[in-house]
Design a protein around this motif. Structure first.
Motif, PDB file in Angstrom:
ATOM      1  N   TYR A   1      -3.733  -1.882  -2.875  1.00 51.11           N
ATOM      2  CA  TYR A   1      -3.546  -2.336  -1.501  1.00 51.11           C
ATOM      3  C   TYR A   1      -3.310  -1.146  -0.573  1.00 51.11           C
ATOM      4  O   TYR A   1      -3.920  -1.038   0.493  1.00 51.11           O
TER       5      TYR A   1
ATOM      6  N   LYS B   1       2.561  -4.852  -3.097  1.00 51.23           N
ATOM      7  CA  LYS B   1       3.218  -4.104  -4.171  1.00 51.23           C
ATOM      8  C   LYS B   1       2.206  -3.573  -5.184  1.00 51.23           C
ATOM      9  O   LYS B   1       2.546  -3.313  -6.344  1.00 51.23           O
ATOM     10  N   GLU B   2       0.969  -3.400  -4.723  1.00 42.76           N
ATOM     11  CA  GLU B   2      -0.093  -2.869  -5.567  1.00 42.76           C
ATOM     12  C   GLU B   2      -0.582  -1.537  -4.998  1.00 42.76           C
ATOM     13  O   GLU B   2      -0.768  -1.393  -3.779  1.00 42.76           O
ATOM     14  N   ASN B   3      -0.835  -0.575  -5.876  1.00 41.48           N
ATOM     15  CA  ASN B   3      -1.389   0.700  -5.422  1.00 41.48           C
ATOM     16  C   ASN B   3      -2.729   0.502  -4.713  1.00 41.48           C
ATOM     17  O   ASN B   3      -3.031   1.192  -3.728  1.00 41.48           O
TER      18      ASN B   3
ATOM     19  N   GLU C   1       2.605 -10.255  -2.705  1.00 41.34           N
ATOM     20  CA  GLU C   1       2.248  -9.715  -4.019  1.00 41.34           C
ATOM     21  C   GLU C   1       1.377  -8.470  -3.891  1.00 41.34           C
ATOM     22  O   GLU C   1       1.625  -7.456  -4.529  1.00 41.34           O
ATOM     23  N   THR C   2       0.340  -8.540  -3.047  1.00 39.78           N
ATOM     24  CA  THR C   2      -0.598  -7.419  -2.968  1.00 39.78           C
ATOM     25  C   THR C   2       0.021  -6.180  -2.350  1.00 39.78           C
ATOM     26  O   THR C   2      -0.395  -5.061  -2.657  1.00 39.78           O
TER      27      THR C   2
ATOM     28  N   LYS D   1       3.060  -7.484 -15.780  1.00 36.72           N
ATOM     29  CA  LYS D   1       2.995  -8.698 -14.981  1.00 36.72           C
ATOM     30  C   LYS D   1       3.110  -9.932 -15.860  1.00 36.72           C
ATOM     31  O   LYS D   1       2.751  -9.925 -17.038  1.00 36.72           O
TER      32      LYS D   1
ATOM     33  N   PHE E   1       5.170   1.307  -8.225  1.00 33.88           N
ATOM     34  CA  PHE E   1       4.600   0.077  -8.787  1.00 33.88           C
ATOM     35  C   PHE E   1       4.151   0.275 -10.238  1.00 33.88           C
ATOM     36  O   PHE E   1       4.239  -0.624 -11.052  1.00 33.88           O
ATOM     37  N   LYS E   2       3.644   1.473 -10.537  1.00 35.38           N
ATOM     38  CA  LYS E   2       3.233   1.816 -11.897  1.00 35.38           C
ATOM     39  C   LYS E   2       3.746   3.209 -12.220  1.00 35.38           C
ATOM     40  O   LYS E   2       3.634   4.134 -11.395  1.00 35.38           O
TER      41      LYS E   2
END
Length: 940
Positions: free
Chosen positions: A884, A880-882, A877-878, A411, A547-548
């Motif tokens: 979330y 695209k977070e695991n 943004e969120t 990021k 995402f990761k």
């Protein structure tokens, strides 16, 4: 001049180590700089850093770092570096008054969260985070703001006078026992240095009475381009941004006869320096021993020797801290906790220190300190073992490998921090790829003997500082200065034995359980998940994301929780987490940590009021190990009386003086007002600890995890279903199950009606603390959940204007509005703040007026627009977070929702909410007449 004596001792050892490495490998003397970061300097001396990075996409981060802080203040300016930071948001040449905040909030940049700053002793840093690059003119406007912060503050005397009260309330809010002890400590341990009186908050006498010209003098003297670094990272065109910076910042003139920025030294000391401090609101005895060393000169930080030294010191800290953790598992450990670290000596940048800290039992302060120091001197005399080093080196390299695997998923904020630290500290700024290459050559070549040589030298016989802090109460005897000095001399002369490293080589699971089967598999196209049912009834939901690359998260969850246990078990319920303090299977907690070295894996059980579950995570390569841990967590909590006795000792120490902190009474009052005398709100006290029934807790734990068939397992991340399936059959489908389905009992309802509790309580810093809570029935829907969050943010904006900026009656007002689903669907609005006792009534009046105005007129349209922009930006943004998606999946499971995914309609639902909707929303909440108010005020 900064003396180099102590640094050289370490540096010489490290140079020898590096020469050994270079004899076997291609020499690397200078640390390369990440070529993707554009670094330049203007003719006026301003430095800039620019990097393109599209995570998050269509966002950019704008920073300006200043090599100035409280250390540059004169006595009559104490607190003005921090005051100046506040003024940067209260009017500049191109953004008068509060127009800067207003403009940024219109594009979704939230004040206090995306727009902020901090002032420390040696530096001041301003940030504008997560700026939408798609907003017209946003990049130009943010660069203009940085320009104004650099050279064009208005410093209007009227705005200065308004801000005095705000900072006074910030001081009041932050003036805790820890802050007071630090302020008392600095003149003693930093005696003879300008650092001795350099706390950024300064003195309130100066803050409340300085002449505006004194602030302007500080600004014009120290805010200048040769001490400033601009950082821009994000989804931007580097060439275009560089051209804009050159054009925009070139007009800032070079000052003539500039003041020298001095790196103020901290003097050496042959005899130990001792500080002893007490405070009426601190709750525990703590001691720290510093072994001071001169900090590495900036010019040395760009070479391999600096990285090698950093690595060696990190490894030393890791190994010694592991020893302390092991000691905490033994019967009747000598302290409540201990640890070491290496870094700046307190607030000084010119002095570093190897620091050893300990939490002591009141009944044996000397014993705790000696036990902590004994391990330091044991490591100094005998060094570490090869097994310890091998494990920590494996952990270190595994973390490095993970960062390398995620190199394309970094990021922007990480790159920003690297640039800021490079400018302020000359910290290395190599790319992840470069670091990976350097460390994979360097680390295997750093021998145990090199580590032990540095450990021997880092603990010196001079430059020692001892700091002891304790509660100020009757009946507590603390060591004198002479006794503290004797503690060190006694340990130095003790005959110590070398540490013995005990390791088990057993597999985590000696005999694998009989595998079950996957009975069915189906795809949920709306949620883009795979759903499975296993032969023992377990449900599995898999959400693959990109995402990761190196992360998988898992949550196993079932309804029930502690609500199914009777109220008279509350002491054991409050300590149910102790069930796994002894480890898992045949492994103690320490043995398990050793067995997992070199792996990125974790699994942690939890039992809440309504659910029980296991949260776990791993790298894809460690997936089977994670599944084994999950199996053991379900089936094999390990009883260990030594670990349990240690837990009780730590808990007693933690609870012993809790009543000395006024916040204990405040929180108790809030809890009682919300839930009445519900036994579930019982707070643990010291005399309850010996009533904890360890055997019963283990049985309660087993009872909650005996029926795996009532659990749903969620996997989110880089999950390969083909690899996961056999592990599901082996370690999840094999878990015991009785086929029953449970739900939690309904309890812990918030009291209804108008409830008020106002009381007086002596506080070392006079203040009023205020808590307000409004509750009402409200159906849990996506739209209502959005409006709840919006209401909290809208009230934040209102109270910032009226209470902070208008009345200077509080540093901040925290507004939080949530929509709960358990034990009933209910809306909860919480408002809290602290203020001066004489301003309490005014602040509470403004809170009430803000609510009534919202009910009568609804929110201002411009405020609505700001909140909508922020929520849209934040959601983009969120999503695209695991984390979330894990939260989304588990929340939908809890609510029994099986419809369309939230994200499919999020934007349209949010944009459809009007000011009138919010007006009706808050009016409906208020008219239900469920309001709780708690105030704790210092007596006059």
């Amino acid at each position: 001049m900064i003396h180099k004596r102590n640094f050289s001792l370490l540096f010489i050892l490290v140079v020898c180590c590096v020469l050994s490495i270079q004899a076997q490998q291609q020499p690397i003397s200078v640390i390369p700089v990440d070529s993707s970061i554009r670094v330049g300097k203007l003719d006026n001396g301003l430095t800039y850093y620019i990097r393109h990075n599209a995570l998050p996409a269509k966002r950019a981060f704008f920073y300006i770092a200043q090599k100035v802080g409280a250390i540059q203040e004169e006595p009559q300016q104490r607190g003005l570096a921090h005051f100046l930071e506040h003024m940067c948001f209260n009017g500049t040449k191109h953004f008068p008054d509060n127009s800067m905040i207003h403009y940024l909030e219109t594009i979704g940049v939230k004040f206090g969260e995306n727009l902020n700053a901090y002032t420390s002793v040696d530096e001041t840093v301003y940030n504008i985070d997560n700026v939408p690059t798609t907003a017209a003119g946003a990049i130009d406007s943010c660069l203009l703001i940085l320009h104004d912060w650099s050279n064009d503050l208005t410093l209007d005397p009227k705005e200065i006078d308004k801000e005095r009260g705000v900072i006074n309330e910030e001081w009041r809010m932050r003036n805790s026992a820890q802050q007071r002890l630090q302020e008392a400590m600095m003149p003693v341990i930093l005696a003879g240095s300008k650092y001795a009186d350099s706390m950024p908050i300064g003195t309130m006498d100066v803050v409340m009475h300085f002449k505006p010209q004194v602030l302007r003098d500080y600004y014009e003297k120290w805010y200048r381009p040769d001490l400033q670094g601009v950082v821009v990272v994000g989804d931007i065109n580097v060439d275009e941004v560089e051209a804009k910076i050159k054009r925009l910042f070139a007009d800032i003139p070079v000052q003539s006869n500039v003041a020298e920025r001095i790196d103020y030294p901290v003097p050496d000391n042959e005899a130990p320096i001792v500080f002893i401090g007490k405070d009426k609101e601190t709750t525990g005895v703590g001691a720290t021993v510093y072994f001071k060393h001169d900090a590495a000169p900036d010019k040395m930080k760009n070479n391999i020797q600096y990285l090698t030294q950093d690595y060696i010191l990190d490894i030393i800290n890791m190994m010694l801290n592991a020893r302390y953790e092991e000691m905490m598992q033994k019967p009747n450990p000598p302290f409540t906790g201990a640890g070491v670290g290496y870094g700046n000596f307190f607030v000084s940048k010119t002095k570093d220190a190897f620091t050893a800290s300990v939490g002591c039992k009141e009944s044996d302060i000397e014993g705790g300190m000696k036990a902590m120091l004994r391990e330091v001197y044991r490591a100094k005399e005998f060094g570490f073992t090869q097994g310890e080093y091998d494990r920590m080196r494996a952990d270190y390299l595994r973390q490095l490998e993970s960062a390398y695997n995620e190199r394309n998923k970094q990021k922007s904020k990480g790159y920003v921090n690297a640039c800021v630290r490079n400018f302020l500290d000359s910290a290395p700024m190599a790319s992840i790829e470069q670091c990976y290459s350097i460390y994979n050559v360097m680390v295997p070549q750093v021998s145990l003997s090199a580590i032990n040589d540095v450990m021997n030298k880092v603990v010196t016989d001079h430059n020692i500082v001892i700091a002891l802090t304790a509660p100020d109460k009757e009946g507590l005897t603390i060591p004198t200065k002479e006794e503290l000095l004797s503690i060190i001399s006694d340990v130095r002369t003790e005959k110590l034995a070398a540490y013995v490293d005990k390791v088990t080589n057993e597999p985590l699971i000696a005999t694998l359980p009989k595998a079950g089967k996957i009975l069915s598999t189906k795809k949920n196209l709306l949620m883009r998940t795979t759903e499975m049912t296993l032969s023992n009834g377990v449900k599995v939901v898999i959400k693959k994301t990109d995402f990761k690359k190196d992360a998988i998260s898992m949550q196993a969850i079932s309804k029930g929780g502690t609500s199914l246990f009777p109220d008279n078990d509350m002491i054991d319920i409050n300590n149910i987490g102790v069930a796994t303090v002894g480890g898992l299977g045949r492994f103690s907690t320490i043995d398990l940590q050793k067995a997992l070295s070199g792996k990125m894996v974790s699994a942690q059980p939890s039992i809440s009021l309504t659910t029980e579950g296991i949260g776990a995570g791993c790298s894809p390569k460690d997936l089977e190990t994670m599944m084994q841990l999950v199996y053991l967590t379900f089936t094999s909590p390990r009883k260990d009386m030594n670990a349990f006795d240690s837990y009780k000792m730590q808990l007693k120490s933690q609870l012993k003086n809790q009543a000395m902190n006024p916040n204990s009474a405040y929180q108790d009052s809030i809890s009682k007002c919300i839930y009445g005398n519900n036994p579930r709100t019982m707070r643990m006290k010291e005399d309850m600890v010996d009533k904890i029934d360890y055997d019963k807790i283990i049985e309660m734990y087993k009872e909650r995890f005996k029926n795996a068939g009532d659990f749903t397992f969620f996997f989110v991340g880089n999950v390969d279903e083909a690899i996961l399936k056999p592990y599901l059959e082996q370690y999840v489908a094999s878990l015991p199950s009785d086929g029953k389905k449970e739900d939690s009992k309904k309890m812990m309802y918030v009291r209804s009606g108008i409830i008020t509790n106002e009381f007086e309580k002596k506080q070392e810093t006079p203040k009023s603390q205020v808590f307000m809570m409004l509750t009402g029935d409200k159906k849990h829907t996506q739209r209502n959940s959005m409006m709840a969050d919006m209401l909290g943010q809208l009230l934040d904006i209102v109270y910032t204007k009226t209470i902070r900026e208008g009345a200077s009656a509080a540093y901040s007002v925290n507004c939080q509005c949530d929509l709960s689903s358990y034990p009933k669907q209910q809306l909860m609005l919480k408002i809290s703040f602290s203020t001066a006792p004489e301003k309490k009534d005014l602040a509470m009046k403004l809170v009430a007026e803000g609510l009534q105005n919202m009910i009568k007129n609804g929110p201002e349209v411009k405020d609505m627009e700001k909140v909508v922009e922020y929520k849209l930006k934040n959601y983009a943004e969120t999503v695209k977070e695991n984390a979330y998606w894990m939260s989304m999946l588990t929340q939908r499971w809890l609510l029994g929702v099986h419809g369309r995914a939230k994200g499919k309609k999020y934007d349209s639902v949010l944009k459809s909410i009007t000011a009138k909707d919010l007006q009706n929303f808050v009016a409906d909440l208020y008219k239900q007449n469920n309001r709780i108010t708690v105030t704790m005020t210092s007596p006059k």
